[in-house]
Design a protein around this motif. Structure first.
Motif, PDB file in Angstrom:
ATOM      1  N   VAL A  64      14.169 -75.969  99.214  1.00  0.00           N
ATOM      2  CA  VAL A  64      14.787 -76.258  97.910  1.00  0.00           C
ATOM      3  C   VAL A  64      15.131 -77.744  97.822  1.00  0.00           C
ATOM      4  O   VAL A  64      15.116 -78.442  98.840  1.00  0.00           O
ATOM      5  N   VAL A  65      15.446 -78.173  96.607  1.00  0.00           N
ATOM      6  CA  VAL A  65      15.953 -79.540  96.439  1.00  0.00           C
ATOM      7  C   VAL A  65      17.452 -79.432  96.185  1.00  0.00           C
ATOM      8  O   VAL A  65      17.879 -78.709  95.280  1.00  0.00           O
ATOM      9  N   LYS A  66      18.232 -80.093  97.029  1.00  0.00           N
ATOM     10  CA  LYS A  66      19.697 -79.958  96.945  1.00  0.00           C
ATOM     11  C   LYS A  66      20.351 -81.289  96.610  1.00  0.00           C
ATOM     12  O   LYS A  66      19.754 -82.346  96.835  1.00  0.00           O
ATOM     13  N   VAL A  71      14.076 -88.638  85.402  1.00  0.00           N
ATOM     14  CA  VAL A  71      12.692 -88.760  85.876  1.00  0.00           C
ATOM     15  C   VAL A  71      12.006 -87.421  86.133  1.00  0.00           C
ATOM     16  O   VAL A  71      10.783 -87.375  86.220  1.00  0.00           O
ATOM     17  N   CYS A  72      12.775 -86.342  86.251  1.00  0.00           N
ATOM     18  CA  CYS A  72      12.135 -85.066  86.589  1.00  0.00           C
ATOM     19  C   CYS A  72      11.043 -84.701  85.572  1.00  0.00           C
ATOM     20  O   CYS A  72      11.311 -84.580  84.383  1.00  0.00           O
ATOM     21  N   PRO A  73       9.812 -84.543  86.023  1.00  0.00           N
ATOM     22  CA  PRO A  73       8.713 -84.312  85.074  1.00  0.00           C
ATOM     23  C   PRO A  73       8.641 -82.885  84.555  1.00  0.00           C
ATOM     24  O   PRO A  73       7.891 -82.597  83.638  1.00  0.00           O
ATOM     25  N   LEU A  74       9.427 -81.976  85.138  1.00  0.00           N
ATOM     26  CA  LEU A  74       9.314 -80.567  84.746  1.00  0.00           C
ATOM     27  C   LEU A  74      10.590 -80.016  84.112  1.00  0.00           C
ATOM     28  O   LEU A  74      10.768 -78.795  84.043  1.00  0.00           O
ATOM     29  N   PHE A  75      11.478 -80.874  83.675  1.00  0.00           N
ATOM     30  CA  PHE A  75      12.756 -80.446  83.083  1.00  0.00           C
ATOM     31  C   PHE A  75      13.525 -79.523  84.044  1.00  0.00           C
ATOM     32  O   PHE A  75      14.217 -78.612  83.624  1.00  0.00           O
ATOM     33  N   ALA A  76      13.346 -79.764  85.342  1.00  0.00           N
ATOM     34  CA  ALA A  76      13.938 -78.857  86.327  1.00  0.00           C
ATOM     35  C   ALA A  76      15.361 -79.241  86.692  1.00  0.00           C
ATOM     36  O   ALA A  76      16.044 -78.483  87.369  1.00  0.00           O
ATOM     37  N   LEU A  77      15.771 -80.415  86.279  1.00  0.00           N
ATOM     38  CA  LEU A  77      17.130 -80.856  86.603  1.00  0.00           C
ATOM     39  C   LEU A  77      17.890 -81.144  85.315  1.00  0.00           C
ATOM     40  O   LEU A  77      17.432 -81.934  84.484  1.00  0.00           O
ATOM     41  N   THR A  78      19.048 -80.504  85.177  1.00  0.00           N
ATOM     42  CA  THR A  78      19.934 -80.854  84.073  1.00  0.00           C
ATOM     43  C   THR A  78      21.204 -81.435  84.699  1.00  0.00           C
ATOM     44  O   THR A  78      21.394 -81.330  85.918  1.00  0.00           O
ATOM     45  N   LYS A 134      22.219 -78.109  93.046  1.00  0.00           N
ATOM     46  CA  LYS A 134      20.811 -77.794  93.375  1.00  0.00           C
ATOM     47  C   LYS A 134      19.912 -77.787  92.129  1.00  0.00           C
ATOM     48  O   LYS A 134      20.395 -77.548  91.014  1.00  0.00           O
ATOM     49  N   ALA A 135      18.638 -78.074  92.381  1.00  0.00           N
ATOM     50  CA  ALA A 135      17.673 -78.086  91.276  1.00  0.00           C
ATOM     51  C   ALA A 135      17.442 -76.655  90.795  1.00  0.00           C
ATOM     52  O   ALA A 135      17.642 -75.704  91.551  1.00  0.00           O
ATOM     53  N   SER A 136      16.994 -76.521  89.537  1.00  0.00           N
ATOM     54  CA  SER A 136      16.802 -75.174  88.980  1.00  0.00           C
ATOM     55  C   SER A 136      15.511 -74.537  89.505  1.00  0.00           C
ATOM     56  O   SER A 136      14.762 -75.155  90.259  1.00  0.00           O
ATOM     57  N   PHE A 178      12.854 -74.229  88.132  1.00  0.00           N
ATOM     58  CA  PHE A 178      11.630 -74.883  87.655  1.00  0.00           C
ATOM     59  C   PHE A 178      11.143 -75.981  88.604  1.00  0.00           C
ATOM     60  O   PHE A 178      10.097 -76.567  88.382  1.00  0.00           O
ATOM     61  N   CYS A 179      11.929 -76.258  89.630  1.00  0.00           N
ATOM     62  CA  CYS A 179      11.623 -77.397  90.516  1.00  0.00           C
ATOM     63  C   CYS A 179      10.328 -77.204  91.300  1.00  0.00           C
ATOM     64  O   CYS A 179      10.106 -76.163  91.915  1.00  0.00           O
ATOM     65  N   SER A 180       9.488 -78.250  91.299  1.00  0.00           N
ATOM     66  CA  SER A 180       8.208 -78.169  92.014  1.00  0.00           C
ATOM     67  C   SER A 180       8.253 -78.919  93.334  1.00  0.00           C
ATOM     68  O   SER A 180       7.217 -79.077  93.977  1.00  0.00           O
ATOM     69  N   LYS A 181       9.429 -79.404  93.687  1.00  0.00           N
ATOM     70  CA  LYS A 181       9.598 -80.129  94.963  1.00  0.00           C
ATOM     71  C   LYS A 181       8.633 -81.309  95.073  1.00  0.00           C
ATOM     72  O   LYS A 181       8.064 -81.569  96.136  1.00  0.00           O
ATOM     73  N   CYS A 182       8.430 -81.977  93.919  1.00  0.00           N
ATOM     74  CA  CYS A 182       7.520 -83.118  93.920  1.00  0.00           C
ATOM     75  C   CYS A 182       8.147 -84.321  94.606  1.00  0.00           C
ATOM     76  O   CYS A 182       7.452 -85.197  95.105  1.00  0.00           O
ATOM     77  N   GLY A 183       9.478 -84.384  94.586  1.00  0.00           N
ATOM     78  CA  GLY A 183      10.163 -85.474  95.272  1.00  0.00           C
ATOM     79  C   GLY A 183      10.418 -86.698  94.413  1.00  0.00           C
ATOM     80  O   GLY A 183      10.933 -87.709  94.897  1.00  0.00           O
ATOM     81  N   LYS A 184      10.084 -86.611  93.112  1.00  0.00           N
ATOM     82  CA  LYS A 184      10.283 -87.782  92.248  1.00  0.00           C
ATOM     83  C   LYS A 184      11.766 -88.143  92.156  1.00  0.00           C
ATOM     84  O   LYS A 184      12.143 -89.309  92.197  1.00  0.00           O
ATOM     85  N   CYS A 185      12.591 -87.095  92.015  1.00  0.00           N
ATOM     86  CA  CYS A 185      14.036 -87.330  91.912  1.00  0.00           C
ATOM     87  C   CYS A 185      14.589 -87.862  93.229  1.00  0.00           C
ATOM     88  O   CYS A 185      15.465 -88.723  93.245  1.00  0.00           O
ATOM     89  N   VAL A 186      14.029 -87.360  94.322  1.00  0.00           N
ATOM     90  CA  VAL A 186      14.497 -87.787  95.649  1.00  0.00           C
ATOM     91  C   VAL A 186      14.180 -89.273  95.843  1.00  0.00           C
ATOM     92  O   VAL A 186      15.012 -90.045  96.325  1.00  0.00           O
TER      93      VAL A 186
HETATM   94  S1  SF4 Z   1      11.642 -82.357  93.044  1.00  0.00           S
HETATM   95 FE1  SF4 Z   1      10.447 -82.884  91.214  1.00  0.00          FE
HETATM   96  S2  SF4 Z   1      10.497 -81.035  89.965  1.00  0.00           S
HETATM   97 FE2  SF4 Z   1      12.122 -80.811  91.503  1.00  0.00          FE
HETATM   98  S3  SF4 Z   1      13.964 -81.554  90.477  1.00  0.00           S
HETATM   99 FE3  SF4 Z   1      13.066 -83.274  91.603  1.00  0.00          FE
HETATM  100  S4  SF4 Z   1      11.781 -84.330  90.119  1.00  0.00           S
HETATM  101 FE4  SF4 Z   1      12.219 -82.302  89.283  1.00  0.00          FE
END
Ligand code: SF4
Ligand code: SF4
Lengths: 214, 148, 383
Positions: free
Chosen positions: C283-285, C300-307, C315-317, C319-327
């Protein structure tokens, strides 16, 4: 082939997609009244059955009426394709608008039951209001009823719509326990919009069919 | 409780790692096992259904498949029957088909492979029209639409 | 403070990064080349070596710089492009066209893709059969292999499949990075539930019609893979739908919004993968103590996964794809890859290393075939 089959089951799909949104708006209003003052399972079942029966009766009446009007108004086969085609498109656009508009009225018309004293009347009244609510989905199904060639087909369309939308009401006694109501409501409303797209396609197909035959 | 959750989480993560390790080297075996699951066969609406009757001629074989009316819960009112010509198929095909195997001919099909034209002469009210008529890797195939 | 000056604790020294890359280097070498490279076919051997080295350099850079998405996306986009290239090349070689014929349908020769899976479940339960004209086993993209690949990936990575495995996602991910700033900024969060509505509708219509509705009528990626021969009004209508959905949801809207709009608002598989996010170990925490609530990650989240609420909840919702952009964007190192059950803010390095290993292994081996194929074709063209 695909469209042929899809248009056979479109009433059920329409009922099923709008039913979720309908339950989560109206259902929440109805729930406390259906269950008020009684924890008795039989009582709940009886009330729900009366509610369903009322809806079914109203739908059969509407199926008969719409088919009758369809026979009287759409005597010409070309008109019978073109007018419902236009109506499908108009109502489907309304349905999509309803699903995406932020200003949409999520208030349930059955809210007025709060003012009624007679408890026995409540499931019947709820059934009536719920089935004839001012809803684009009902207009679509009325159009379908009117454009069917036989009364039995009109009954079938309304029955499929009834079954589709009723499935959502079956777990009504558990409605208070559904945690993600808001999420389900959002998905239901968006699905209603998608059902609208099916009827736009149906409308366009019917229109083209009518224009070709002209 | 917190510790237990932590250990479960980490164990699950390592299980994921092992799964990933097995996945690619074990791909052939895993997919073979999946392919043996009871629902892993193509629906007759797509593969044309099973062959009900085969007529073998010198250079060409004619397969008449079982009519397909398959729906989700019950049979549909309309469906099709698929006919395949395999082998060295003549340029002009004229065949009379008894698709329901009741010994009464149901339709005659005429195919001109050069001009790519197909016509049907229905002898039964259940036969509707041609659905598909196409050259295939094994010869030629036709789907004739039917009603029940 | 200048963000560039803030070092993230995920960075590693050159030597340590090499050490972390070594296992991936060996495993991918064995998985991709089968343990030996045949130099008698030089373009093929070179393609394997180039692909393999390139992948491992990306993995090394992830450890060395501490950035994930920056390097992941390169491989992800190349995967999407090379798969389309390979598919189209195969189609052109076999059929001299990008469209499949009636015969391909009748002979069940259509390549299977994971997007069909949600539609085949109800029919499989009732009819004990698959409603797709593909091959159950054997041949290019057979049904059994695709099911296994997707099943393991979604079980282990959850919606991580949408950033580390899907050969379509790279398209809108790529287009969402075209502009520096977004033009359309305000989009209601309710829309992110749309894939669930689409899933509901396609599963229902597929069950009723016994046809893969989404592939037949909606899938925007038909525009860059293969579609039905234009032979009737219906097939023209379908082609118009495919192309317009591709242009709007995969090209124009991602450019204007900097979001992956196709994956956020349409793909039913995205919805299924979001559901499996509930069971996946990774998960993304968000470490609430370290978070300064600048909400750059939300932006920056491309999938609207973080509000903002998600950030506050730690924690991310789903919808998170664990792309790491937010990280990558977090200057406080507050948002991080984590493992379920392990409290936020602890074992950050361990969780990231484990997640990166698992997810990178998947994307590298899964994408290798089509990338090698594309590289080989480029070599053949050049030399
Ligand atoms: S890992 Fe990617 S999809 Fe998940 S919350 Fe971060 S930016 Fe959004
Ligand atoms: S949302 Fe769909 S298209 Fe996008 S990455 Fe996920 S599975 Fe692929």
């Amino acid at each position: 082939m695909f469209l042929d089959i899809l248009f056979m089951v479109d009433s059920f799909i329409l009922g099923l997609s709008t039913g979720s949104a309908c339950l989560l708006t109206c259902g929440m209003v109805m729930f406390p009244y259906l269950l008020a003052g009684s924890a008795d399972v039989w009582r709940i079942t009886a009330d729900l059955s009366i509610f369903f029966l009322t809806r079914l009766t109203v739908y059969f009446l509407l199926a008969t009426a719409s088919w009758y009007f369809g026979q009287v108004l759409f005597m010409n086969p070309v008109v019978k394709s073109i007018v419902p085609g236009i109506l499908y498109i108009v109502f489907a656009v309304m349905l999509i608008w309803y699903s995406i508009s932020r200003k949409r009225q999520l208030q349930c018309p059955s809210g007025f039951v709060t003012t009624i004293d007679n408890r026995r009347l409540i499931p019947i009244l709820l059934g009536v209001v719920n089935s004839i609510g001012f809803c684009p989905a009902l207009f679509i199904i009325l159009t379908k009823g009117a454009s069917e060639s036989t009364l039995v087909q009109s009954y079938k369309a309304f029955l499929a719509f009834f079954i589709g939308s009723s499935l959502w009401f079956l777990p009504l006694p558990l409605a208070g326990k559904i945690r993600k109501k808001k999420v389900l409501q959002t998905i239901g409303i968006l699905a209603t919009g998608l059902a609208g797209i099916i009827f736009i396609i149906k409308g366009i197909t019917s229109l083209i069919g009518g224009l070709i035959n002209e | 409780m917190k510790k237990l959750k932590m250990i479960t989480g980490i164990t699950w993560a390592f299980a994921g790692l092992i799964l990933m390790f097995i996945l690619f080297p074990g791909m052939n075996n895993l997919s073979m096992s999946v392919s043996k699951l009871p629902f892993m066969k193509i629906n007759p609406n797509y593969n044309g259904g099973v062959v009900a009757k085969q007529i073998v001629e010198a250079s060409c074989t004619l397969d008449i498949r079982k009519p397909v009316f398959d729906g989700l819960l019950k049979e549909r009112k309309s469906g099709f029957v698929q006919i395949d010509w395999r082998g060295t198929v003549p340029d002009n095909i004229v065949d009379t088909i008894d698709y329901d195997l009741d010994e009464i001919p149901d339709f005659t099909i005429t195919i001109d492979r050069i001009k790519s034209t197909t016509s049907i002469n229905a002898m039964s009210s259940k036969v509707l029209n041609i659905g598909v008529s196409t050259p295939t890797s094994y010869g030629w195939a036709v789907r004739v639409n039917l009603k029940k | 403070m200048n963000n560039n000056l803030v070092s993230t604790s995920m960075e590693k020294s050159f030597g340590k990064s090499l050490l972390y890359t070594l296992p991936m280097f060996l495993i991918t070498f064995i998985f991709i080349s089968g343990g030996k490279v045949d130099f008698s076919n030089l373009p093929a051997a070179l393609a394997i070596v180039v692909t393999f080295l390139f992948m491992n350099i990306l993995y090394f850079m992830m450890h060395y710089t501490g950035k994930t998405d920056k390097f992941r996306v390169i491989l992800f986009i190349i995967f999407a492009l090379s798969l389309s290239f390979t598919l189209i090349k195969n189609m052109m070689e076999m059929r001299h066209s990008m469209s499949f014929s009636q015969a391909d349908l009748l002979e069940c020769k259509i390549p299977f893709c994971h997007l069909v899976i949600p539609m085949m479940i109800i029919p499989a339960a009732f009819t004990k059969s698959i409603i797709f004209p593909g091959s159950v086993i054997g041949g290019f993209a057979d049904i059994s292999s695709m099911i296994i690949l997707w099943l393991v990936a979604t079980l282990v990575l959850g919606r991580g499949f949408c950033a580390w495995g899907c050969f379509y996602g790279g398209w809108d991910d790529g287009f969402s990075r075209f502009r520096k700033k977004s033009v359309i900024k305000k989009i209601s969060e309710s829309w992110r539930w749309m894939p669930f509505a689409v899933l509901f509708m396609v599963a229902l219509t597929a069950a009723m019609t016994l046809g893969p509705t989404y592939c037949d009528w909606i899938c925007p990626f038909k525009a860059v893979t293969e579609f039905e021969q234009i032979s009737s009004v219906e097939s023209v209508a379908k082609a118009v739908v495919f192309i317009s959905l591709f242009l709007s949801l995969v090209v124009v809207l991602p450019v204007l919004t900097k979001k992956r709009t196709q994956c956020s608002f349409l793909c039913p598989m995205g919805a299924v993968n979001s559901l499996s996010n509930k069971i996946t170990p990774f998960v993304v925490k968000i470490d609430k103590k370290a978070c300064s609530e600048c909400f750059k990650c939300v932006q920056v989240c491309p999938l609207f996964a973080l509000t903002k609420e998600d950030v506050k909840n730690g924690k991310a919702s789903v919808f998170c794809s664990k792309c790491g952009k937010c990280v990558d964007v977090c200057s406080k190192n507050a948002i991080h890859f984590g493992i379920k059950g392990v409290p936020a803010g602890t074992m950050k390095n361990f969780s990231r290393n484990l997640f990166l290993f698992v997810s990178f292994l998947f994307i590298s081996v899964f994408s290798a075939g089509s990338i090698i194929n594309a590289v080989q074709s480029i070599f053949k063209l050049l030399f």
